[in-house]
Design an enzyme around this catalytic site. Structure first.
Site, PDB file in Angstrom:
ATOM      1  N   HIS A   9      10.552  16.764 -40.137  1.00  0.00           N
ATOM      2  CA  HIS A   9       9.533  15.817 -39.650  1.00  0.00           C
ATOM      3  C   HIS A   9       8.821  15.251 -40.878  1.00  0.00           C
ATOM      4  CE1 HIS A   9       8.899  17.849 -35.452  1.00  0.00           C
ATOM      5  NE2 HIS A   9       9.498  16.681 -35.278  1.00  0.00           N
ATOM      6  N   ASN A  36       3.327  16.581 -32.240  1.00  0.00           N
ATOM      7  CA  ASN A  36       4.536  15.991 -31.665  1.00  0.00           C
ATOM      8  C   ASN A  36       4.348  15.418 -30.260  1.00  0.00           C
ATOM      9  OD1 ASN A  36       5.997  18.691 -33.306  1.00  0.00           O
ATOM     10  ND2 ASN A  36       6.338  16.589 -33.923  1.00  0.00           N
ATOM     11  N   ARG A  48      14.777  13.819 -36.294  1.00  0.00           N
ATOM     12  CA  ARG A  48      14.249  13.903 -34.921  1.00  0.00           C
ATOM     13  C   ARG A  48      14.000  12.520 -34.301  1.00  0.00           C
ATOM     14  NH1 ARG A  48      12.032  18.862 -33.632  1.00  0.00           N
ATOM     15  NH2 ARG A  48      13.135  20.492 -34.738  1.00  0.00           N
ATOM     16  N   ASN A 102      15.395  24.049 -35.768  1.00  0.00           N
ATOM     17  CA  ASN A 102      15.207  23.629 -37.166  1.00  0.00           C
ATOM     18  C   ASN A 102      15.519  24.828 -38.056  1.00  0.00           C
ATOM     19  OD1 ASN A 102      12.787  25.157 -37.956  1.00  0.00           O
ATOM     20  ND2 ASN A 102      11.701  23.896 -36.457  1.00  0.00           N
ATOM     21  N   ASP A 149       5.754  14.786 -41.383  1.00  0.00           N
ATOM     22  CA  ASP A 149       4.518  15.504 -41.746  1.00  0.00           C
ATOM     23  C   ASP A 149       4.768  16.842 -42.436  1.00  0.00           C
ATOM     24  OD1 ASP A 149       5.170  17.182 -39.634  1.00  0.00           O
ATOM     25  OD2 ASP A 149       3.365  16.773 -38.462  1.00  0.00           O
ATOM     26  N   CYS A 186       0.834  20.153 -38.076  1.00  0.00           N
ATOM     27  CA  CYS A 186       1.629  20.147 -36.837  1.00  0.00           C
ATOM     28  C   CYS A 186       0.833  20.670 -35.645  1.00  0.00           C
ATOM     29  CB  CYS A 186       2.855  21.052 -36.955  1.00  0.00           C
ATOM     30  SG  CYS A 186       3.895  20.799 -38.354  1.00  0.00           S
ATOM     31  N   ARG A 244      12.189  20.932 -25.906  1.00  0.00           N
ATOM     32  CA  ARG A 244      10.778  20.502 -25.956  1.00  0.00           C
ATOM     33  C   ARG A 244      10.458  19.396 -24.942  1.00  0.00           C
ATOM     34  NH1 ARG A 244       7.780  20.234 -31.605  1.00  0.00           N
ATOM     35  NH2 ARG A 244       6.101  20.300 -30.069  1.00  0.00           N
TER      36      ARG A 244
END
Ligand code: ARG
Length: 272
Positions: free
Chosen positions: A168, A71, A139, A22, A170, A264, A90
């Site tokens: 994202h 996440n 994403r 990112n 959030d 997060c 991830r």
């Protein structure tokens, strides 16, 4: 507000900026200070422990972003929908989080194969109505909204994110107790802005400045009337106080280097 709020956190044992997935991570490669990250995380944990119960999952080695438990997936009632990470870096987290939720007695429900989804980073429950806001464009796939609406029989509203810095949902959108909304409008496309405006009256919308958005002010943990954030300007604090909230700031700049902050680093476990 549920009487026993609970959150999942993951200590930053192996936290680092080891790759770039990112825009925040660009220029911050290998620059996170492990000791500072540990103490900032411990301070957040301390603040939240006064307001809620906190469960911990052990950090996986070689998974530097695992402290961002938002996440892990989507929690609704006793159902856990595991994430399917967009970036390979991830994906090793998926099995660890799924095993943890299975061990806690959650029912695991998978999205169709091949669908990207990054959990509560992109799926936020309204705090006032049975609706789920779903971010897509960076994403998570747009199709997640329809899948989740069918799975849980609730209204799921897809919101297209248009600014790569707010990758994202959030990072730019936070439903608050009582139907309030904290958000950064320029992070959304016109259709998303329309979807928000038709459901949340203007008098309940708190739009933040770019400066606050870049300080991750929308990445807030809301528990009752408390709003826990990295940092908020005095104008934003006043707006939130006028809406009946108490703002608690706890610095998380080491985690901003990875593109994350307070919200997060948590995952709410007691969603209705
Ligand atoms: N470096 C992580 C990533 O890019 C940060 C995740 C932040 N999480 C969030 N819910 N916004 O995946």
């Amino acid at each position: 507000m549920p009487s026993n709020p609970r959150f999942l956190m993951c200590p930053p044992t192996h936290f680092a900026v080891d790759y770039v997935i990112n825009p925040w991570m660009e220029g911050n490669l290998h620059s996170a200070d492990a000791a500072r990250a540990q103490s900032q995380w411990a301070a957040l944990h301390g603040v939240l422990s006064d307001l809620a119960g906190i469960d911990l999952i052990a950090a996986g080695e070689g998974l530097p972003d695992m402290p961002f438990t938002a996440n892990a997936g989507l929690v609704l009632g006793d159902v856990f929908v595991p994430s399917r990470f967009h970036h390979a870096q991830r994906r090793g987290e998926e099995a660890l989080f799924t095993d943890w939720f299975a061990q806690q007695g959650f029912t695991i429900r998978q999205l169709p194969a091949g669908m990207d989804f990054e959990g509560a980073g992109d799926a936020l429950l309204d705090r006032d109505a049975p609706r789920l806001w779903l971010g897509h464009g960076h994403r998570s796939d747009a199709g997640v909204a329809q899948e989740v609406a069918a799975m849980f029989d609730l209204e799921a509203i897809p919101l297209r994110l248009s600014d790569p810095r707010f990758y994202h949902l959030d990072t730019c959108f936070c439903p608050l107790t009582g139907g309030w909304l904290l958000y950064y409008p320029p992070a959304f496309d016109a259709e998303a802005i329309g979807a928000i405006a038709s459901r949340i009256p203007e008098s309940r919308r708190i739009a933040v400045s770019e400066q606050d958005a870049l300080a991750f002010a929308c990445n807030a943990v809301n528990i009752g009337t408390s709003v826990v954030v990295n940092r908020a300007s005095s104008a934003l604090k006043t707006a939130l106080e006028n809406a009946g909230f108490e703002v608690i700031e706890t610095p998380l700049d080491e985690f901003l280097k990875a593109g994350g902050s307070a919200k997060c680093l948590t995952l709410r476990l007691d969603e209705p």
